[in-house]
Scaffold this motif. Structure first.
Motif, mmCIF file in Angstrom:
data_model
loop_
_atom_site.group_PDB
_atom_site.id
_atom_site.type_symbol
_atom_site.label_atom_id
_atom_site.label_comp_id
_atom_site.label_asym_id
_atom_site.label_seq_id
_atom_site.Cartn_x
_atom_site.Cartn_y
_atom_site.Cartn_z
ATOM 1 N N LYS A 1 18.253 7.431 -25.557
ATOM 2 C CA LYS A 1 19.649 7.733 -25.256
ATOM 3 C C LYS A 1 19.718 8.575 -23.986
ATOM 4 C CE LYS A 1 23.767 10.008 -26.976
ATOM 5 N NZ LYS A 1 24.323 10.907 -27.947
ATOM 6 N N ILE A 2 20.567 8.164 -23.072
ATOM 7 C CA ILE A 2 20.798 8.951 -21.866
ATOM 8 C C ILE A 2 21.899 9.958 -22.179
ATOM 9 C CG2 ILE A 2 21.595 8.898 -19.485
ATOM 10 C CD1 ILE A 2 20.252 6.105 -19.300
ATOM 11 N N ILE A 3 21.544 11.225 -22.139
ATOM 12 C CA ILE A 3 22.488 12.300 -22.428
ATOM 13 C C ILE A 3 23.302 12.633 -21.183
ATOM 14 C CG2 ILE A 3 22.676 14.734 -23.070
ATOM 15 C CD1 ILE A 3 20.118 14.280 -24.765
ATOM 16 N N GLN A 4 22.613 12.673 -20.040
ATOM 17 C CA GLN A 4 23.285 13.014 -18.794
ATOM 18 C C GLN A 4 22.472 12.475 -17.627
ATOM 19 O OE1 GLN A 4 23.788 17.244 -18.217
ATOM 20 N NE2 GLN A 4 24.813 16.994 -16.274
ATOM 21 N N MET A 5 23.175 12.069 -16.568
ATOM 22 C CA MET A 5 22.532 11.662 -15.316
ATOM 23 C C MET A 5 23.357 12.214 -14.169
ATOM 24 S SD MET A 5 21.398 7.652 -15.594
ATOM 25 C CE MET A 5 23.062 7.040 -15.489
ATOM 26 N N ARG A 6 22.671 12.534 -13.079
ATOM 27 C CA ARG A 6 23.394 12.888 -11.855
ATOM 28 C C ARG A 6 22.463 12.753 -10.664
ATOM 29 N NH1 ARG A 6 22.615 17.930 -9.648
ATOM 30 N NH2 ARG A 6 21.511 19.403 -10.951
ATOM 31 N N THR A 7 23.073 12.422 -9.538
ATOM 32 C CA THR A 7 22.306 12.323 -8.306
ATOM 33 C C THR A 7 22.397 13.638 -7.548
ATOM 34 O OG1 THR A 7 24.201 11.423 -7.105
ATOM 35 C CG2 THR A 7 22.640 9.832 -8.047
ATOM 36 N N SER A 8 21.405 13.860 -6.708
ATOM 37 C CA SER A 8 21.367 15.068 -5.896
ATOM 38 C C SER A 8 20.390 14.856 -4.751
ATOM 39 C CB SER A 8 20.912 16.254 -6.741
ATOM 40 O OG SER A 8 20.906 17.443 -5.981
ATOM 41 N N HIS A 9 20.542 15.651 -3.713
ATOM 42 C CA HIS A 9 19.532 15.761 -2.671
ATOM 43 C C HIS A 9 18.726 17.016 -2.976
ATOM 44 C CE1 HIS A 9 22.071 12.919 -0.400
ATOM 45 N NE2 HIS A 9 20.937 12.595 0.153
ATOM 46 N N LEU A 10 17.422 16.932 -2.896
ATOM 47 C CA LEU A 10 16.570 18.084 -3.167
ATOM 48 C C LEU A 10 16.402 18.939 -1.918
ATOM 49 C CD1 LEU A 10 13.747 16.385 -5.272
ATOM 50 C CD2 LEU A 10 15.665 17.762 -6.096
ATOM 51 N N THR A 11 16.325 20.243 -2.127
ATOM 52 C CA THR A 11 16.030 21.180 -1.041
ATOM 53 C C THR A 11 14.519 21.423 -0.997
ATOM 54 O OG1 THR A 11 16.193 23.121 -2.468
ATOM 55 C CG2 THR A 11 18.245 22.349 -1.405
ATOM 56 N N ALA A 12 14.050 21.922 0.130
ATOM 57 C CA ALA A 12 12.632 22.251 0.262
ATOM 58 C C ALA A 12 12.214 23.268 -0.790
ATOM 59 C CB ALA A 12 12.340 22.762 1.666
ATOM 60 N N ASP A 13 13.069 24.261 -1.068
ATOM 61 C CA ASP A 13 12.740 25.282 -2.073
ATOM 62 C C ASP A 13 12.598 24.679 -3.465
ATOM 63 O OD1 ASP A 13 12.647 27.312 -0.202
ATOM 64 O OD2 ASP A 13 14.694 27.994 -0.594
ATOM 65 N N LEU A 14 13.490 23.777 -3.819
ATOM 66 C CA LEU A 14 13.426 23.148 -5.144
ATOM 67 C C LEU A 14 12.192 22.252 -5.258
ATOM 68 C CD1 LEU A 14 15.015 23.240 -7.748
ATOM 69 C CD2 LEU A 14 16.429 21.382 -6.895
ATOM 70 N N ILE A 15 11.846 21.573 -4.196
ATOM 71 C CA ILE A 15 10.644 20.732 -4.195
ATOM 72 C C ILE A 15 9.405 21.604 -4.340
ATOM 73 C CG2 ILE A 15 9.238 19.154 -2.798
ATOM 74 C CD1 ILE A 15 11.981 18.198 -1.585
ATOM 75 N N LYS A 16 9.364 22.736 -3.635
ATOM 76 C CA LYS A 16 8.224 23.656 -3.761
ATOM 77 C C LYS A 16 8.082 24.173 -5.186
ATOM 78 C CE LYS A 16 7.875 25.125 0.967
ATOM 79 N NZ LYS A 16 8.734 25.650 1.985
ATOM 80 N N GLU A 17 9.204 24.485 -5.816
ATOM 81 C CA GLU A 17 9.159 24.961 -7.201
ATOM 82 C C GLU A 17 8.651 23.860 -8.124
ATOM 83 O OE1 GLU A 17 12.214 26.530 -10.669
ATOM 84 O OE2 GLU A 17 12.882 26.580 -8.580
#
Length: 133
Positions: free
Chosen positions: A31-47
Motif C-alpha cells: 500500500k502506498i501511504i504517501q508519495m511526493r516529488t522533490s529536488h534534493l539538496t547537497a546537504d540532504l544527499i550528504k546526510e
C-alpha cells in the motif's frame, strides 16, 4: 503491518519508468501511504549517503542525485522491507535478477533507479529525513 521508504531516483523519472515501477510495487500488494516529488539538496544527499562520503564515486553520485527530481514513497505491507529489497534487485544491475526493477531496467551502479530501506530502523530514519512521517 511493516512500513518502509523507497525513492525513485532521477533516472527513473527521466526514463519514464515511474508508472511501471509503481505498478510493480502495487502488484506486489504493498500500500502506498504517501508519495511526493522533490529536488534534493547537497546537504540532504550528504546526510543520506554519509556512508559514501570521501569515496571516489561520491561526486558522481551527488551530481546524479541533484540532476532531476526524485520521488519519495512511504509504503506499508507484510514484510515490505525485505520484499522491496528483492523487488528492487541487487545494487549492481549486472547482479540483479531478471524480474527485479534493476535487473530489468538498470544498467549502471550509480544510476540504478531505486533506493529502498534496509531495516526497520533505517526506514523510520529515512521516512523522517524525507518528511513522509
Amino acid at each position: 503491518m511493516e512500513e518502509t521508504f523507497a525513492m525513485l531516483k532521477p533516472d527513473a523519472i527521466e526514463r519514464g519508468l515511474v508508472g511501471n515501477i509503481i505498478s510493480r510495487i502495487e502488484n506486489k500488494g504493498y500500500k502506498i501511504i504517501q508519495m511526493r516529488t522533490s529536488h534534493l539538496t547537497a546537504d540532504l544527499i550528504k546526510e543520506h549517503y554519509q556512508h559514501h562520503l570521501g569515496k571516489a564515486f561520491y561526486p558522481k553520485l551527488e551530481a546524479f542525485m541533484m540532476r532531476d527530481q526524485v520521488l519519495f514513497i512511504h509504503l506499508s505491507g507484510p514484510n515490505c522491507i525485505e520484499g522491496m529489497r528483492l523487488l528492487a534487485g541487487a545494487t549492481n544491475p549486472n547482479e540483479a535478477l531478471p524480474g527485479s526493477i534493476r535487473g530489468d531496467f538498470a544498467f549502471d551502479m550509480t544510476e540504478n533507479l531505486i533506493h529502498t530501506s534496509d531495516s526497520p530502523e533505517t526506514a523510520q530514519i529515512e521516512l523522517r529525513r524525507f518528511a513522509l512521517i
